[in-house]
Design a protein around this motif. Structure first.
Motif, PDB file in Angstrom:
ATOM      1  N   THR A 152      15.073  41.782 -29.234  1.00 35.04           N
ATOM      2  CA  THR A 152      16.422  42.031 -29.739  1.00 35.04           C
ATOM      3  C   THR A 152      16.808  40.979 -30.761  1.00 35.04           C
ATOM      4  N   SER A 153      17.830  41.315 -31.529  1.00 38.61           N
ATOM      5  CA  SER A 153      18.400  40.370 -32.493  1.00 38.61           C
ATOM      6  C   SER A 153      19.904  40.577 -32.488  1.00 38.61           C
ATOM      7  N   MET A 154      20.574  39.908 -33.378  1.00 34.73           N
ATOM      8  CA  MET A 154      22.026  40.076 -33.485  1.00 34.73           C
ATOM      9  C   MET A 154      22.389  41.514 -33.857  1.00 34.73           C
ATOM     10  N   SER A 155      21.472  42.225 -34.496  1.00 42.51           N
ATOM     11  CA  SER A 155      21.754  43.607 -34.905  1.00 42.51           C
ATOM     12  C   SER A 155      21.325  44.628 -33.857  1.00 42.51           C
ATOM     13  N   GLY A 156      20.762  44.178 -32.732  1.00 40.16           N
ATOM     14  CA  GLY A 156      20.393  45.098 -31.660  1.00 40.16           C
ATOM     15  C   GLY A 156      18.904  45.065 -31.354  1.00 40.16           C
ATOM     16  N   ILE A 157      18.435  46.131 -30.761  1.00 40.15           N
ATOM     17  CA  ILE A 157      17.038  46.226 -30.339  1.00 40.15           C
ATOM     18  C   ILE A 157      16.139  46.484 -31.544  1.00 40.15           C
ATOM     19  N   LEU A 158      15.064  45.705 -31.641  1.00 40.61           N
ATOM     20  CA  LEU A 158      14.134  45.817 -32.766  1.00 40.61           C
ATOM     21  C   LEU A 158      12.882  46.609 -32.419  1.00 40.61           C
ATOM     22  N   GLY A 159      12.365  46.427 -31.231  1.00 42.01           N
ATOM     23  CA  GLY A 159      11.128  47.080 -30.818  1.00 42.01           C
ATOM     24  C   GLY A 159      10.532  46.350 -29.631  1.00 42.01           C
ATOM     25  N   LEU A 160       9.396  46.844 -29.168  1.00 39.43           N
ATOM     26  CA  LEU A 160       8.733  46.244 -28.023  1.00 39.43           C
ATOM     27  C   LEU A 160       8.030  44.946 -28.412  1.00 39.43           C
ATOM     28  N   ASP A 161       7.929  44.043 -27.465  1.00 38.10           N
ATOM     29  CA  ASP A 161       7.210  42.785 -27.662  1.00 38.10           C
ATOM     30  C   ASP A 161       5.747  43.036 -27.315  1.00 38.10           C
ATOM     31  N   TYR A 162       4.930  43.260 -28.332  1.00 39.53           N
ATOM     32  CA  TYR A 162       3.519  43.587 -28.125  1.00 39.53           C
ATOM     33  C   TYR A 162       2.711  42.407 -27.586  1.00 39.53           C
ATOM     34  N   ASN A 163       3.240  41.204 -27.669  1.00 40.03           N
ATOM     35  CA  ASN A 163       2.536  40.051 -27.106  1.00 40.03           C
ATOM     36  C   ASN A 163       2.365  40.177 -25.598  1.00 40.03           C
ATOM     37  N   CYS A 164       3.275  40.872 -24.943  1.00 36.94           N
ATOM     38  CA  CYS A 164       3.227  41.048 -23.493  1.00 36.94           C
ATOM     39  C   CYS A 164       2.316  42.190 -23.065  1.00 36.94           C
ATOM     40  N   MET A 165       2.016  43.088 -23.977  1.00 36.27           N
ATOM     41  CA  MET A 165       1.325  44.318 -23.611  1.00 36.27           C
ATOM     42  C   MET A 165      -0.029  44.111 -22.921  1.00 36.27           C
ATOM     43  N   PRO A 166      -0.916  43.225 -23.396  1.00 41.67           N
ATOM     44  CA  PRO A 166      -2.197  43.064 -22.693  1.00 41.67           C
ATOM     45  C   PRO A 166      -2.026  42.636 -21.231  1.00 41.67           C
ATOM     46  N   TRP A 167      -1.081  41.743 -20.970  1.00 44.47           N
ATOM     47  CA  TRP A 167      -0.829  41.296 -19.603  1.00 44.47           C
ATOM     48  C   TRP A 167      -0.264  42.428 -18.754  1.00 44.47           C
ATOM     49  N   VAL A 168       0.678  43.183 -19.303  1.00 45.13           N
ATOM     50  CA  VAL A 168       1.269  44.308 -18.574  1.00 45.13           C
ATOM     51  C   VAL A 168       0.194  45.359 -18.292  1.00 45.13           C
ATOM     52  N   MET A 169      -0.697  45.598 -19.246  1.00 42.74           N
ATOM     53  CA  MET A 169      -1.791  46.548 -19.031  1.00 42.74           C
ATOM     54  C   MET A 169      -2.716  46.050 -17.922  1.00 42.74           C
ATOM     55  N   LYS A 170      -3.010  44.758 -17.917  1.00 43.53           N
ATOM     56  CA  LYS A 170      -3.916  44.204 -16.914  1.00 43.53           C
ATOM     57  C   LYS A 170      -3.354  44.355 -15.514  1.00 43.53           C
ATOM     58  N   ILE A 171      -2.092  43.992 -15.319  1.00 43.55           N
ATOM     59  CA  ILE A 171      -1.533  44.064 -13.962  1.00 43.55           C
ATOM     60  C   ILE A 171      -1.288  45.496 -13.503  1.00 43.55           C
ATOM     61  N   ASN A 172      -1.285  46.448 -14.436  1.00 52.11           N
ATOM     62  CA  ASN A 172      -1.113  47.856 -14.088  1.00 52.11           C
ATOM     63  C   ASN A 172      -2.429  48.640 -14.154  1.00 52.11           C
ATOM     64  N   ASN A 173      -3.531  47.922 -14.311  1.00 48.18           N
ATOM     65  CA  ASN A 173      -4.858  48.542 -14.355  1.00 48.18           C
ATOM     66  C   ASN A 173      -4.961  49.651 -15.389  1.00 48.18           C
ATOM     67  N   ILE A 174      -4.478  49.371 -16.584  1.00 49.61           N
ATOM     68  CA  ILE A 174      -4.534  50.327 -17.695  1.00 49.61           C
ATOM     69  C   ILE A 174      -5.506  49.771 -18.728  1.00 49.61           C
ATOM     70  N   ALA A 175      -6.534  50.546 -19.029  1.00 55.68           N
ATOM     71  CA  ALA A 175      -7.556  50.107 -19.975  1.00 55.68           C
ATOM     72  C   ALA A 175      -7.011  50.118 -21.396  1.00 55.68           C
ATOM     73  N   GLU A 176      -7.390  49.098 -22.162  1.00 56.43           N
ATOM     74  CA  GLU A 176      -6.982  49.032 -23.562  1.00 56.43           C
ATOM     75  C   GLU A 176      -7.685  50.129 -24.349  1.00 56.43           C
ATOM     76  N   SER A 177      -6.946  50.763 -25.244  1.00 58.59           N
ATOM     77  CA  SER A 177      -7.540  51.766 -26.131  1.00 58.59           C
ATOM     78  C   SER A 177      -6.617  51.992 -27.316  1.00 58.59           C
ATOM     79  N   GLU A 178      -7.199  52.478 -28.376  1.00 56.24           N
ATOM     80  CA  GLU A 178      -6.409  52.793 -29.563  1.00 56.24           C
ATOM     81  C   GLU A 178      -5.413  53.908 -29.260  1.00 56.24           C
ATOM     82  N   THR A 179      -5.817  54.856 -28.433  1.00 56.81           N
ATOM     83  CA  THR A 179      -4.939  55.984 -28.084  1.00 56.81           C
ATOM     84  C   THR A 179      -3.699  55.497 -27.348  1.00 56.81           C
TER      85      THR A 179
END
Length: 85
Positions: free
Chosen positions: A38-65
């Motif tokens: 988020t910023s002063m103007s509102g929501i910008l988008g997802l924080d992709y830095n967290c995605m690999p960790w979230v995928m790991k703890i949810n047992n979701i394999a990385e893929s382009e799809t």
């Protein structure tokens, strides 16, 4: 909800079927629901830095799809959140 540009009508109680091919992407998007940048103007988008960790703890394999599916869902969510602006 109003602070994020949402109203009660944005939440339907209708049943939505999720195809098996899309289940991991849906689970990841749901798990990333607390990772919006988020910023002063509102929501910008997802924080992709967290995605690999979230995928790991949810047992979701990385893929382009999965990444492409998340970007589509993110784009549509941002349209809904910003429609009142």
């Amino acid at each position: 909800m109003a602070a994020f540009g949402l109203t009660e009508s944005d939440y339907d109680e209708e049943y939505v079927e999720i195809w098996q091919d899309n289940l991991d992407a849906f689970k990841l998007f749901k798990a990333m629901s607390t990772q919006w940048r988020t910023s002063m103007s509102g929501i910008l988008g997802l924080d992709y830095n967290c995605m690999p960790w979230v995928m790991k703890i949810n047992n979701i394999a990385e893929s382009e799809t999965i990444f492409n599916d998340i970007q589509i869902m993110e784009s549509e969510a941002l349209k809904i959140m910003h429609k009142s602006k």
